[in-house]
Design an enzyme around this catalytic site. Structure first.
Site, PDB file in Angstrom:
ATOM      1  N   GLY A 218      -7.590   4.958  13.145  1.00  0.00           N
ATOM      2  CA  GLY A 218      -8.736   5.385  12.390  1.00  0.00           C
ATOM      3  C   GLY A 218      -9.973   5.225  13.113  1.00  0.00           C
ATOM      4  O   GLY A 218      -9.959   4.948  14.084  1.00  0.00           O
TER       5      GLY A 218
ATOM      6  N   PHE B 162      -2.473   9.503   8.148  1.00  0.00           N
ATOM      7  CA  PHE B 162      -3.144  10.143   6.959  1.00  0.00           C
ATOM      8  C   PHE B 162      -4.418  10.509   7.276  1.00  0.00           C
ATOM      9  O   PHE B 162      -4.926  11.717   7.441  1.00  0.00           O
ATOM     10  CB  PHE B 162      -3.161   9.198   5.835  1.00  0.00           C
ATOM     11  CG  PHE B 162      -3.621   9.946   4.708  1.00  0.00           C
ATOM     12  CD1 PHE B 162      -3.466  11.221   4.555  1.00  0.00           C
ATOM     13  CD2 PHE B 162      -4.485   9.220   3.795  1.00  0.00           C
ATOM     14  CE1 PHE B 162      -4.052  11.773   3.344  1.00  0.00           C
ATOM     15  CE2 PHE B 162      -5.312   9.868   2.895  1.00  0.00           C
ATOM     16  CZ  PHE B 162      -5.007  11.104   2.555  1.00  0.00           C
TER      17      PHE B 162
ATOM     18  N   TYR C 251      -9.971   3.284  -5.412  1.00  0.00           N
ATOM     19  CA  TYR C 251     -10.425   2.749  -4.028  1.00  0.00           C
ATOM     20  C   TYR C 251     -11.195   1.386  -4.472  1.00  0.00           C
ATOM     21  O   TYR C 251     -10.543   0.104  -3.777  1.00  0.00           O
ATOM     22  CB  TYR C 251     -11.333   3.553  -3.418  1.00  0.00           C
ATOM     23  CG  TYR C 251     -11.813   3.036  -2.029  1.00  0.00           C
ATOM     24  CD1 TYR C 251     -10.953   3.080  -0.948  1.00  0.00           C
ATOM     25  CD2 TYR C 251     -13.449   2.559  -1.777  1.00  0.00           C
ATOM     26  CE1 TYR C 251     -11.647   2.500   0.330  1.00  0.00           C
ATOM     27  CE2 TYR C 251     -13.910   2.327  -0.627  1.00  0.00           C
ATOM     28  CZ  TYR C 251     -12.910   2.164   0.455  1.00  0.00           C
ATOM     29  OH  TYR C 251     -13.472   1.770   1.820  1.00  0.00           O
TER      30      TYR C 251
ATOM     31  N   TYR D 253      -2.875 -15.844  -2.199  1.00  0.00           N
ATOM     32  CA  TYR D 253      -1.915 -16.194  -1.296  1.00  0.00           C
ATOM     33  C   TYR D 253      -2.437 -17.266  -0.208  1.00  0.00           C
ATOM     34  O   TYR D 253      -1.695 -18.282   0.308  1.00  0.00           O
ATOM     35  CB  TYR D 253      -1.601 -14.937  -0.044  1.00  0.00           C
ATOM     36  CG  TYR D 253      -0.482 -14.119  -0.522  1.00  0.00           C
ATOM     37  CD1 TYR D 253      -0.657 -13.280  -1.404  1.00  0.00           C
ATOM     38  CD2 TYR D 253       0.827 -14.362   0.295  1.00  0.00           C
ATOM     39  CE1 TYR D 253       0.582 -12.566  -1.538  1.00  0.00           C
ATOM     40  CE2 TYR D 253       1.771 -13.648  -0.126  1.00  0.00           C
ATOM     41  CZ  TYR D 253       1.773 -12.785  -1.142  1.00  0.00           C
ATOM     42  OH  TYR D 253       2.765 -11.683  -1.266  1.00  0.00           O
TER      43      TYR D 253
END
Ligand code: NAD
Ligand code: UDP
Length: 311
Positions: free
Chosen positions: A10, A34, A143, A157
């Protein structure tokens, strides 16, 4: 080091891959193409330290790496609203997969979060302590909320499994290799100005944004990844604020275009103001942007002029 960049084909990812290769690292670029493109990374293919994997982060994968930069996610409103369910899956399932990998191989992981976590902010400028003003059910939510959950997953995490994390909140960034048709304001205005087409100003143009040139952003990203003892979140962006109308006028001047500015409806939930408070980045990373709008826009315009020339 061996470094994984998801979304590496990207706009931001391709610049990051290039910089990391130049610094002597082995780089694995992972992308589902994409919104990314092989054109963005074709010049890196000759390097024996560069590898490309076509993969979707919504599916699990295991790679032996030291660092993970997680950039995979469409970033422009047009693209992330094209398939909003997929956008949520990329931010949430993709984040879980990348964190699972980081945990397993003991890699440090950096998440490319966004100023959108502040939504339509009621605090100005935005500092990291502000929790934001986000519509959970609007057209931008896939988003904004996806990125907010991704930050939550990073923190959980970290607390639960001791994963070594870094969170950056990126404010509007621009430069060469932005997607010509992604609908973001910089690519739209520059391409419209170069083609002599009307400049599409949404609303009255009184809304503000602060634009950071890609090279500055990439420096900040790497500084944050390699900073010890600080996990963030940290804002990365340029604190110079412009109204979108001022920005349109600047682009017309820089390109010497004869385009006129035309008014179009303001999209739903479009944030009214945005400017990063970068005190934390200055203090912890010794980072601040050095490339001004005139220089950055000149380089960006040159890039798009070349693309338009190619048809
Ligand atoms: P971009 O659309 O050019 O790059 C995103 C890349 O991710 C593309 O190459 C795309 O093909 C890939 N991708 C998307 N979904 C994927 C998936 N499920 N699996 C694998 N690859 C996938 O956008 P960008 O401007 O380079 O943004 C990169 C990251 O930075 C994004 O996470 C974005 O949210 C974040 N960010 C960017 C900005 C900005 O102003 N550019 C601002 C805030 C945050
Ligand atoms: N914008 C505009 N004309 C365009 C594209 C965008 O006036 O052709 C405005 C948009 O409404 C927003 C700002 O420019 O206020 C930045 O839009 P962009 O999609 O680039 O990013 P974001 O809204 O996510 O900051």
């Amino acid at each position: 080091m061996r470094i994984l960049v998801t979304g590496g084909a990207g706009f931001l990812g391709s610049h990051l891959c290039e910089r990391l290769l130049n610094e002597g690292h082995d780089v694995i670029c992972l992308d589902n193409f994409f919104t990314g493109s092989k054109d963005n990374i074709i010049h890196l293919m000759d390097s024996h330290r560069f590898e490309l994997i076509r993969h979707d982060i919504v599916e699990p994968i295991l790679l032996e790496v030291d660092r993970i930069y997680n950039l995979a996610c469409p970033a422009s409103p047009v693209h992330y609203q094209y398939n909003p369910v997929k956008t949520v899956k990329t931010s949430v399932m993709g984040m879980i997969n990348m964190l699972g990998m980081a945990k397993r191989v003991k890699a440090r992981i950096l998440q490319a979060s966004t100023s959108e976590v502040y939504g339509d902010p009621q605090v100005h400028p935005q500092s990291e302590g502000y929790w934001g003003n986000v519509n959970p059910i609007g057209i931008r939510s896939c988003y904004d909320e996806g990125k907010r959950v991704a930050e939550t997953l990073m923190m959980d995490y970290h607390r639960q499994n001791n994963v070594d994390i870094r969170i950056i909140r990126i404010f509007n960034t621009y430069g060469p290799r932005m997607h010509q048709g992604d609908g973001r304001v910089v690519s739209n205005f520059v391409v419209q100005a170069l083609k002599g087409e009307p400049i599409t100003l949404y609303g009255d143009g009184g809304q503000t944004r602060s634009f950071c040139y890609v090279d500055d952003l990439v420096s900040g990203m790497i500084k944050m990844m390699e900073c010890d003892g600080f996990i963030g979140p940290v804002n990365l962006g340029n604190p110079v604020e412009n109204t979108i109308l001022e920005f349109a006028e600047k682009i017309v001047t820089i390109t010497g275009s004869r385009s006129r500015v035309v008014s179009r409806p303001l999209p739903q939930d479009d944030p009214k103001q945005r400017r990063p408070d970068i005190s934390l980045a200055r203090e912890k990373l010794g980072w601040e942007p050095g490339i001004g709008l005139e220089t950055g826009l000149a380089r960006t315009t040159e890039y798009f002029a070349g693309r338009i020339g190619q048809g």
